[in-house]
Motif scaffolding. Structure first.
Motif, PDB file in Angstrom:
ATOM      1  N   ALA A  42     -10.037  28.773 -11.743  1.00 43.00           N
ATOM      2  CA  ALA A  42     -10.971  29.819 -11.325  1.00 43.00           C
ATOM      3  C   ALA A  42     -10.270  30.860 -10.463  1.00 43.00           C
ATOM      4  CB  ALA A  42     -12.132  29.197 -10.558  1.00 43.00           C
ATOM      5  N   LEU A  43      -9.378  30.406  -9.574  1.00 43.21           N
ATOM      6  CA  LEU A  43      -8.635  31.342  -8.733  1.00 43.21           C
ATOM      7  C   LEU A  43      -7.736  32.232  -9.584  1.00 43.21           C
ATOM      8  CD1 LEU A  43      -7.767  32.384  -5.946  1.00 43.21           C
ATOM      9  CD2 LEU A  43      -6.064  30.542  -5.883  1.00 43.21           C
ATOM     10  N   ALA A  44      -7.015  31.618 -10.521  1.00 44.59           N
ATOM     11  CA  ALA A  44      -6.111  32.393 -11.374  1.00 44.59           C
ATOM     12  C   ALA A  44      -6.885  33.407 -12.217  1.00 44.59           C
ATOM     13  CB  ALA A  44      -5.307  31.447 -12.267  1.00 44.59           C
ATOM     14  N   ALA A  45      -8.009  32.968 -12.804  1.00 43.06           N
ATOM     15  CA  ALA A  45      -8.808  33.881 -13.629  1.00 43.06           C
ATOM     16  C   ALA A  45      -9.415  34.992 -12.767  1.00 43.06           C
ATOM     17  CB  ALA A  45      -9.911  33.098 -14.341  1.00 43.06           C
ATOM     18  N   GLY A  46      -9.835  34.632 -11.551  1.00 45.84           N
ATOM     19  CA  GLY A  46     -10.406  35.630 -10.662  1.00 45.84           C
ATOM     20  C   GLY A  46      -9.398  36.682 -10.252  1.00 45.84           C
ATOM     21  N   LEU A  47      -8.166  36.268  -9.990  1.00 47.65           N
ATOM     22  CA  LEU A  47      -7.130  37.232  -9.633  1.00 47.65           C
ATOM     23  C   LEU A  47      -6.830  38.161 -10.807  1.00 47.65           C
ATOM     24  CD1 LEU A  47      -4.756  34.947  -7.540  1.00 47.65           C
ATOM     25  CD2 LEU A  47      -6.151  36.828  -6.699  1.00 47.65           C
ATOM     26  N   THR A  48      -6.845  37.613 -12.010  1.00 47.55           N
ATOM     27  CA  THR A  48      -6.670  38.459 -13.201  1.00 47.55           C
ATOM     28  C   THR A  48      -7.800  39.479 -13.296  1.00 47.55           C
ATOM     29  OG1 THR A  48      -5.509  36.685 -14.376  1.00 47.55           O
ATOM     30  CG2 THR A  48      -6.464  38.447 -15.714  1.00 47.55           C
ATOM     31  N   ALA A  49      -9.030  39.026 -13.036  1.00 47.04           N
ATOM     32  CA  ALA A  49     -10.180  39.938 -13.067  1.00 47.04           C
ATOM     33  C   ALA A  49     -10.068  41.014 -11.985  1.00 47.04           C
ATOM     34  CB  ALA A  49     -11.472  39.146 -12.894  1.00 47.04           C
ATOM     35  N   CYS A  50      -9.333  40.708 -10.910  1.00 49.15           N
ATOM     36  CA  CYS A  50      -9.111  41.680  -9.834  1.00 49.15           C
ATOM     37  C   CYS A  50      -7.960  42.641 -10.155  1.00 49.15           C
ATOM     38  CB  CYS A  50      -8.809  40.958  -8.519  1.00 49.15           C
ATOM     39  SG  CYS A  50     -10.209  40.088  -7.793  1.00 49.15           S
ATOM     40  N   GLY A  51      -7.342  42.455 -11.321  1.00 50.35           N
ATOM     41  CA  GLY A  51      -6.249  43.338 -11.709  1.00 50.35           C
ATOM     42  C   GLY A  51      -4.894  42.905 -11.204  1.00 50.35           C
ATOM     43  N   THR A  52      -4.774  41.632 -10.808  1.00 51.44           N
ATOM     44  CA  THR A  52      -3.489  41.127 -10.339  1.00 51.44           C
ATOM     45  C   THR A  52      -3.293  39.718 -10.912  1.00 51.44           C
ATOM     46  OG1 THR A  52      -2.146  40.715  -8.372  1.00 51.44           O
ATOM     47  CG2 THR A  52      -4.512  40.269  -8.170  1.00 51.44           C
ATOM     48  N   SER A  53      -2.425  38.922 -10.313  1.00 54.64           N
ATOM     49  CA  SER A  53      -2.196  37.554 -10.787  1.00 54.64           C
ATOM     50  C   SER A  53      -1.668  36.705  -9.646  1.00 54.64           C
ATOM     51  CB  SER A  53      -1.168  37.552 -11.933  1.00 54.64           C
ATOM     52  OG  SER A  53       0.122  37.912 -11.436  1.00 54.64           O
ATOM     53  N   VAL A  54      -1.687  35.393  -9.842  1.00 55.34           N
ATOM     54  CA  VAL A  54      -1.171  34.483  -8.815  1.00 55.34           C
ATOM     55  C   VAL A  54       0.280  34.827  -8.491  1.00 55.34           C
ATOM     56  CG1 VAL A  54      -0.616  32.091  -8.275  1.00 55.34           C
ATOM     57  CG2 VAL A  54      -2.750  32.612  -9.439  1.00 55.34           C
ATOM     58  N   GLY A  55       1.056  35.138  -9.492  1.00 55.44           N
ATOM     59  CA  GLY A  55       2.468  35.413  -9.285  1.00 55.44           C
ATOM     60  C   GLY A  55       2.750  36.642  -8.441  1.00 55.44           C
ATOM     61  N   GLU A  56       1.762  37.517  -8.288  1.00 59.70           N
ATOM     62  CA  GLU A  56       1.954  38.739  -7.504  1.00 59.70           C
ATOM     63  C   GLU A  56       1.496  38.607  -6.054  1.00 59.70           C
ATOM     64  OE1 GLU A  56       0.682  42.419  -9.440  1.00 59.70           O
ATOM     65  OE2 GLU A  56       0.566  41.321 -11.324  1.00 59.70           O
ATOM     66  N   VAL A  57       0.925  37.452  -5.688  1.00 57.64           N
ATOM     67  CA  VAL A  57       0.406  37.284  -4.330  1.00 57.64           C
ATOM     68  C   VAL A  57       1.553  37.313  -3.323  1.00 57.64           C
ATOM     69  CG1 VAL A  57      -0.774  35.699  -2.754  1.00 57.64           C
ATOM     70  CG2 VAL A  57      -1.622  36.002  -5.087  1.00 57.64           C
ATOM     71  N   ALA A  58       1.414  38.158  -2.305  1.00 50.94           N
ATOM     72  CA  ALA A  58       2.470  38.313  -1.295  1.00 50.94           C
ATOM     73  C   ALA A  58       2.302  37.343  -0.134  1.00 50.94           C
ATOM     74  CB  ALA A  58       2.484  39.746  -0.778  1.00 50.94           C
ATOM     75  N   GLY A  59       1.060  36.968   0.167  1.00 52.24           N
ATOM     76  CA  GLY A  59       0.840  36.089   1.309  1.00 52.24           C
ATOM     77  C   GLY A  59      -0.533  35.465   1.288  1.00 52.24           C
ATOM     78  N   VAL A  60      -0.696  34.400   2.074  1.00 50.39           N
ATOM     79  CA  VAL A  60      -1.974  33.704   2.224  1.00 50.39           C
ATOM     80  C   VAL A  60      -2.270  33.567   3.708  1.00 50.39           C
ATOM     81  CG1 VAL A  60      -3.244  31.553   1.850  1.00 50.39           C
ATOM     82  CG2 VAL A  60      -1.668  32.391   0.083  1.00 50.39           C
ATOM     83  N   VAL A  61      -3.414  34.068   4.132  1.00 51.10           N
ATOM     84  CA  VAL A  61      -3.882  33.903   5.506  1.00 51.10           C
ATOM     85  C   VAL A  61      -4.962  32.828   5.484  1.00 51.10           C
ATOM     86  CG1 VAL A  61      -4.838  35.040   7.525  1.00 51.10           C
ATOM     87  CG2 VAL A  61      -3.423  36.350   5.933  1.00 51.10           C
ATOM     88  N   VAL A  62      -4.731  31.726   6.189  1.00 52.21           N
ATOM     89  CA  VAL A  62      -5.649  30.586   6.163  1.00 52.21           C
ATOM     90  C   VAL A  62      -6.528  30.622   7.407  1.00 52.21           C
ATOM     91  CG1 VAL A  62      -5.839  28.082   5.976  1.00 52.21           C
ATOM     92  CG2 VAL A  62      -3.903  29.263   4.902  1.00 52.21           C
ATOM     93  N   THR A  63      -7.848  30.715   7.211  1.00 51.11           N
ATOM     94  CA  THR A  63      -8.739  30.758   8.375  1.00 51.11           C
ATOM     95  C   THR A  63      -8.740  29.439   9.131  1.00 51.11           C
ATOM     96  OG1 THR A  63     -10.679  30.107   7.054  1.00 51.11           O
ATOM     97  CG2 THR A  63     -10.253  32.487   7.327  1.00 51.11           C
ATOM     98  N   HIS A  64      -8.630  28.302   8.400  1.00 53.53           N
ATOM     99  CA  HIS A  64      -8.527  26.994   9.040  1.00 53.53           C
ATOM    100  C   HIS A  64      -8.056  25.970   8.019  1.00 53.53           C
ATOM    101  CE1 HIS A  64     -12.606  27.086   7.390  1.00 53.53           C
ATOM    102  NE2 HIS A  64     -12.747  25.785   7.589  1.00 53.53           N
ATOM    103  N   HIS A  65      -7.702  24.778   8.512  1.00 57.48           N
ATOM    104  CA  HIS A  65      -6.953  23.823   7.697  1.00 57.48           C
ATOM    105  C   HIS A  65      -7.782  23.031   6.700  1.00 57.48           C
ATOM    106  CE1 HIS A  65      -8.295  19.969   9.477  1.00 57.48           C
ATOM    107  NE2 HIS A  65      -8.488  20.672  10.582  1.00 57.48           N
ATOM    108  N   HIS A  66      -9.093  23.131   6.690  1.00 55.51           N
ATOM    109  CA  HIS A  66      -9.914  22.291   5.815  1.00 55.51           C
ATOM    110  C   HIS A  66      -9.544  22.507   4.344  1.00 55.51           C
ATOM    111  CE1 HIS A  66     -13.272  21.681   9.049  1.00 55.51           C
ATOM    112  NE2 HIS A  66     -12.236  20.904   9.226  1.00 55.51           N
ATOM    113  N   PRO A  67      -9.649  21.440   3.528  1.00 52.90           N
ATOM    114  CA  PRO A  67      -9.126  21.505   2.158  1.00 52.90           C
ATOM    115  C   PRO A  67      -9.832  22.499   1.237  1.00 52.90           C
ATOM    116  CG  PRO A  67     -10.220  19.383   2.584  1.00 52.90           C
ATOM    117  CD  PRO A  67     -10.075  20.059   3.899  1.00 52.90           C
TER     118      PRO A  67
END
Length: 342
Positions: free
Chosen positions: A52-77
């Motif tokens: 779902a994440l990969a398909a959603g990023l494609t729908a946003c006009g990008t892809s998982v491979g293009e992600v520059a960074g991840v900001v995590v609000t908190h550690h929960h899974p």
């Protein structure tokens, strides 16, 4: 079909499902920067969620491979779960507050058997009946718990500082309570629809439109510090209310306005709940007995095993707050420890 939504101003969201959870999904936000898209949270580590994440990023006009960074609000899974997989696919950095990064390190280093023994001891001390504790005593190290191998972050989110996102102004706001290192992220840019207020707030689980986040004890098998998570949360709520953002982009449910109004509702809710607990504590009660009598979204008899552990933790967090406020105290000599209103 991918579920993605454009919030304007270079911000989109993707609905990433959480398996077997009434919350349904995590809203992962995609923030455009001059170095490529940056995600706010990633979702649960599950093949369906990843797809779902990969398909959603494609729908946003990008892809998982293009992600520059991840900001995590908190550690929960349901927030940090897929961070490692995103980093592996893209080389992205992963940022988290130091307090939650410490929990991630501890989770990776602690054997499951140690967690089961710790949980059994905690629940026994809270007054849980032996039939509830027995399955934990019988558990062996071969069993696994979710979230025991989360990705180690490689950047630290420093409260009050702007994150290194070229072309954006995203400031970290430390909001402990739901976890010790929970952060909200204040996008200090004019709202794209010119709504009144100061920018937009990625609120994680701290501020949600229709539900209150779980506030339980900060669990650490090797730390006996007496924390006050509910006090932390209430203080953090007031801090966020003073920001007066035009719009709140939470990790669950839906985007909403009037953050200050929602903060007032939550402060009133917790004060009402503390008052209700004092009425219950006219007689001495252990944390387990208090949890049995508290009002939940279903009768205690229908609350599943794992959720009862969470409920007891929440009862203990409220007891700690009442004790700190001088409104309740432990009964001398009680074993397990019972509490009574003063």
């Amino acid at each position: 079909m991918a579920e993605a939504f454009d919030h304007g101003g270079g911000v989109r969201s993707v609905r990433v499902p959480i398996p077997d959870n009434p919350l349904g999904h995590t809203l992962v936000y995609v923030v455009d920067t001059d170095r490529g898209p940056v995600l706010v949270d990633t979702g649960w580590d599950d093949p369906t969620a990843w797809d779902a994440l990969a398909a959603g990023l494609t729908a946003c006009g990008t892809s998982v491979g293009e992600v520059a960074g991840v900001v995590v609000t908190h550690h929960h899974p349901d927030h940090h779960g897929l961070s490692g997989q995103v980093r592996q696919a893209s080389g992205a950095w992963v940022a988290m507050h130091a307090a939650d990064a410490a929990i991630v390190r501890r989770a990776r280093e602690t054997r499951p058997g140690r967690w089961y023994a710790y949980m059994a001891a905690k629940l026994t001390a809270a007054g849980a009946p032996e039939e509830h504790v027995a399955p934990l005593r019988a558990a062996r190290g071969g069993r696994t718990l979710p979230g025991l191998s989360p990705a180690l972050p490689d950047r630290e989110i420093v409260p009050g500082e702007l994150l290194d996102l070229p072309g954006r102004r995203l400031r970290a706001i430390w909001t402990p309570g739901h976890t010790p290192g929970h952060v909200c992220l204040h996008l200090e840019e004019e709202h794209p629809a010119h709504l009144p207020g100061r920018g937009r707030l990625f609120s994680g689980d701290h501020l949600l439109p229709e539900i209150t986040p779980h506030i339980g004890l900060y669990e650490d098998p090797d730390d006996a510090t007496v924390t006050d998570p509910l006090g932390d949360y209430l203080d953090s709520l007031e801090r966020v209310g003073r920001l007066t953002p035009a719009e709140v982009l939470p990790a669950h449910q839906h985007v909403f306005a009037d953050a200050s109004g929602r903060v007032r509702e939550l402060l009133a809710h917790h004060e009402e709940r503390l008052t209700g607990l004092l009425a219950l504590l006219r007689e001495p009660l252990t944390p387990w007995q208090l949890a049995e009598r508290m009002e939940w979204n279903r009768p205690w008899s229908q609350i599943p095993y794992g959720s009862r552990n969470i409920a007891v933790s929440e009862a203990e967090a409220h007891l700690r707050r009442l004790v700190k406020l001088g409104r309740a105290e432990p009964v001398t000599g009680s074993e397990p420890v019972a509490y009574v209103a003063v």
